[in-house]
Design an enzyme around this catalytic site. Structure first.
Site, PDB file in Angstrom:
ATOM      1  N   GLU A   1       0.886  -1.180   0.000  1.00 39.96           N
ATOM      2  CA  GLU A   1       0.000   0.000   0.000  1.00 39.96           C
ATOM      3  C   GLU A   1       0.917   1.221   0.000  1.00 39.96           C
ATOM      4  O   GLU A   1       1.071   1.905   0.999  1.00 39.96           O
ATOM      5  CB  GLU A   1      -0.900  -0.015   1.256  1.00 39.96           C
TER       6      GLU A   1
ATOM      7  N   HIS B   1      -4.822  -4.290  -0.531  1.00 35.75           N
ATOM      8  CA  HIS B   1      -4.391  -3.208  -1.439  1.00 35.75           C
ATOM      9  C   HIS B   1      -3.518  -3.710  -2.595  1.00 35.75           C
ATOM     10  O   HIS B   1      -3.903  -3.605  -3.743  1.00 35.75           O
ATOM     11  CB  HIS B   1      -3.668  -2.083  -0.689  1.00 35.75           C
TER      12      HIS B   1
END
Ligand code: NAG
Ligand code: NAG
Ligand code: NAG
Ligand code: NAG
Ligand code: ZN
Length: 499
Positions: free
Chosen positions: A345, A370
């Site tokens: 992320e 993510h």
């Protein structure tokens, strides 16, 4: 006299090569479409009618943006167009659409500021202004937590403000990241994450008061169900619950309270598939602390195997600690715990955060949280596709938390083009006042996906959310069956003139 034959021959050859070119081009377009998420599925006649209605509206929105880039919303901060989303016809359709499951959400970031504000009307809540922040605590006497000002009952502070509406409006701002001028308030990830973390600090003592906790979790499930989501997997740090007299409970009690709430909710709403728990404590820890967390994870799994889904570590990844710091322990525990790690992320290529993707995959993660940096790793991209590792994408979160400004540049577009095992989720929608899931579907569908991506994409994304869930065996089969029924009902009852 010169023959015209050579000219005719050239013309014929040229035509042949243009035809050939056109065929090659059409093949690329077709093959790429087949490769994309949902692109290899077909629609029934009824679904095609719904699709025509949807796409007419989608084209109108996308083409307006194409022709008026200066007023194109998805190139800006989510807060600048959040309120206008409600007028979109495509959004209104997506709102009603059965969206399957939300697999990447954090329990404390969901209910939204109005709900939290209401909780401050509960008896025995104290508050104290501390520098530029405010502290809260439920207690049967003045809290002894250190604060630069005096602790007071919030009911007294509210009364003596002489203006409840103004007091509440000010208080509400502490429970949301929303502002009118996001580019000024959040110039970088430092400010956005700073505010984000402060939110958790304020809200934690309000919702971990034991009588509020169960009511809060129930409310969260209700919100998801209302948004046409049928199943959720909560990530939780499993905060310790407490009582007015200062009693603090073991985190196992928090997990038990979850189970109780899930059971009650399913009893009240039999159409809901259910919920599971991913134990996701903070990553800023040492090895001893991780051992303690892993022991707790095993204890919860032993106590409630049907509720416990697995383990994760949370917090701003760039600030550490990376997974590589904990390999021996995590590798050993991978034999009995499923992993759902946040990984990649980040915008920082070639850093430890970026390389968390390598460790998450090597450690056998079932899904990645993510995986924003994944396109920078061609071998990992292949691995994710071959192993069917779910990629949990949270577009609005990535925008609000400063990874991407113009969502047309979000890596999701390439995940979709490559037919990756993507699921859409919403991370902490309450903190940015988004819908539990509909806003994320909408922004992904109109702002990120191909202009040509249609109902087949939405259907595949919803289906993926069940497919890549932690549900197993017959429970997963039942969930697919329930979802399919809901989908068919939605298609049967669809009325285009409502939009
Ligand atoms: C599309 O689906 C068919 C049938 O399931 C399968 O044989 C084919 O390989 C798929 N094509 C692509 C590009 O995924
Ligand atoms: C807050 O409480 C009021 C009064 O009880 C209620 O009408 C309202 O719906 C509540 N709002 C939320 C967001 O829960
Ligand atoms: C509220 O009203 C009381 C009585 O009129 C006054 O003494 C007090 O200063 C007021 N408080 C605020 C914050 O304005
Ligand atoms: C479809 O929606 C329109 C507009 O809301 C309404 O007038 C019409 O009766 C609906 N048709 C059906 C079959 O429900
Ligand atoms: Zn997250």
């Amino acid at each position: 006299m010169r023959s015209i034959l050579p000219y005719l021959l050239i013309l014929a050859a040229c035509n042949a090569s243009i035809d050939d070119y056109k065929a090659q081009r059409a093949k690329i377009v077709r093959d790429e479409a087949l490769l994309s998420v949902g692109g290899n599925s077909t629609l029934t006649d009824k679904e095609s009618d719904v699709n025509n209605c949807l796409m007419q509206r989608k084209f109108r929105e996308v083409d307006y943006g194409f022709n008026n880039p200066q007023s194109y919303e998805f190139s800006r901060h989510f807060f600048s167009y959040k309120n206008s989303i409600r007028h979109s016809k495509v959004y209104q359709i997506i709102k009603e659409l059965p969206k399957g499951a939300a697999l990447h959400i954090h329990d404390m970031g969901i209910a939204g500021p109005d709900y939290v504000l209401n909780l401050t009307y509960t008896d025995s809540l104290y508050m104290c202004y501390d520098k530029d922040d405010v502290l809260f605590k439920f207690s049967d006497k003045t809290p002894s937590i250190s604060c630069t000002n005096k602790w007071n009952l919030i009911s007294d502070v509210r009364r003596s403000s002489n203006n409840t509406a103004a007091f509440d409006a000010k208080l509400r701002k502490y429970f949301t990241m929303y502002v009118d001028n996001p580019d000024v308030v959040y110039p970088s990830i430092k400010e956005s994450w700073g505010t984000f973390m402060k939110y958790f600090g304020r809200v934690n003592p309000i919702i971990t008061y034991r009588p509020i906790w169960e009511q809060y979790c129930y409310e969260v499930l209700r919100k998801f169900r209302e948004d046409n989501v049928m199943y959720v997997e909560f990530r939780s740090i499993l905060p310790s619950l407490y009582e007015l007299d200062g009693t603090v409970y073991n985190p196992l009690i928090t997990a038990k309270s979850y189970k109780k709430t899930f059971d009650k909710f399913k009893k009240d709403y039999p159409d809901f598939i259910g919920a599971k728990l991913i134990y996701a404590p903070a990553r800023g820890i040492n090895r001893d602390k991780l051992d303690e967390y892993l022991r707790l994870a095993r204890a919860i799994k032993a106590d409630m195997p049907e509720v416990f889904a697995g383990f994760d570590l949370v917090g701003q990844e760039d600030l550490g600690n990376p997974l590589i710091d904990f390999i021996p322990q995590l590798l050993a525990a991978s034999k009995d715990l499923d992993y759902f790690f946040h990984a990649g992320e980040t915008d920082w290529y070639g850093t430890t955060t970026d390389e968390n993707l390598i460790d998450a995959i090597l450690l056998g993660a079932k899904r990645l949280g993510h995986a924003y940096a994944l396109p920078k790793h061609p071998l990992l991209m292949k691995e994710v596709i071959e192993k069917g590792i779910g990629v949990e994408v949270n577009v609005i979160s990535n925008n609000v938390l400063s990874l991407v400004k113009d969502v047309r540049n979000h890596p999701l577009s390439s995940f979709l083009a490559n037919g990756m095992p993507v699921v859409l989720s919403s991370d902490d929608p309450g903190i940015w006042e988004a819908d539990p899931l509909s806003d994320d579907f909408y922004v992904a569908f109109v702002g990120v996906a191909s202009r040509l991506a249609d109902l087949r994409l939405l259907k595949q994304l919803a289906f993926n959310s069940i497919k890549y869930s932690a549900l197993k065996g017959s429970a997963k089969m039942n969930a697919i069956h329930k979802f399919t029924q809901r989908w068919d009902t939605f298609i049967d009852n669809f009325n285009c003139s409502k939009y």
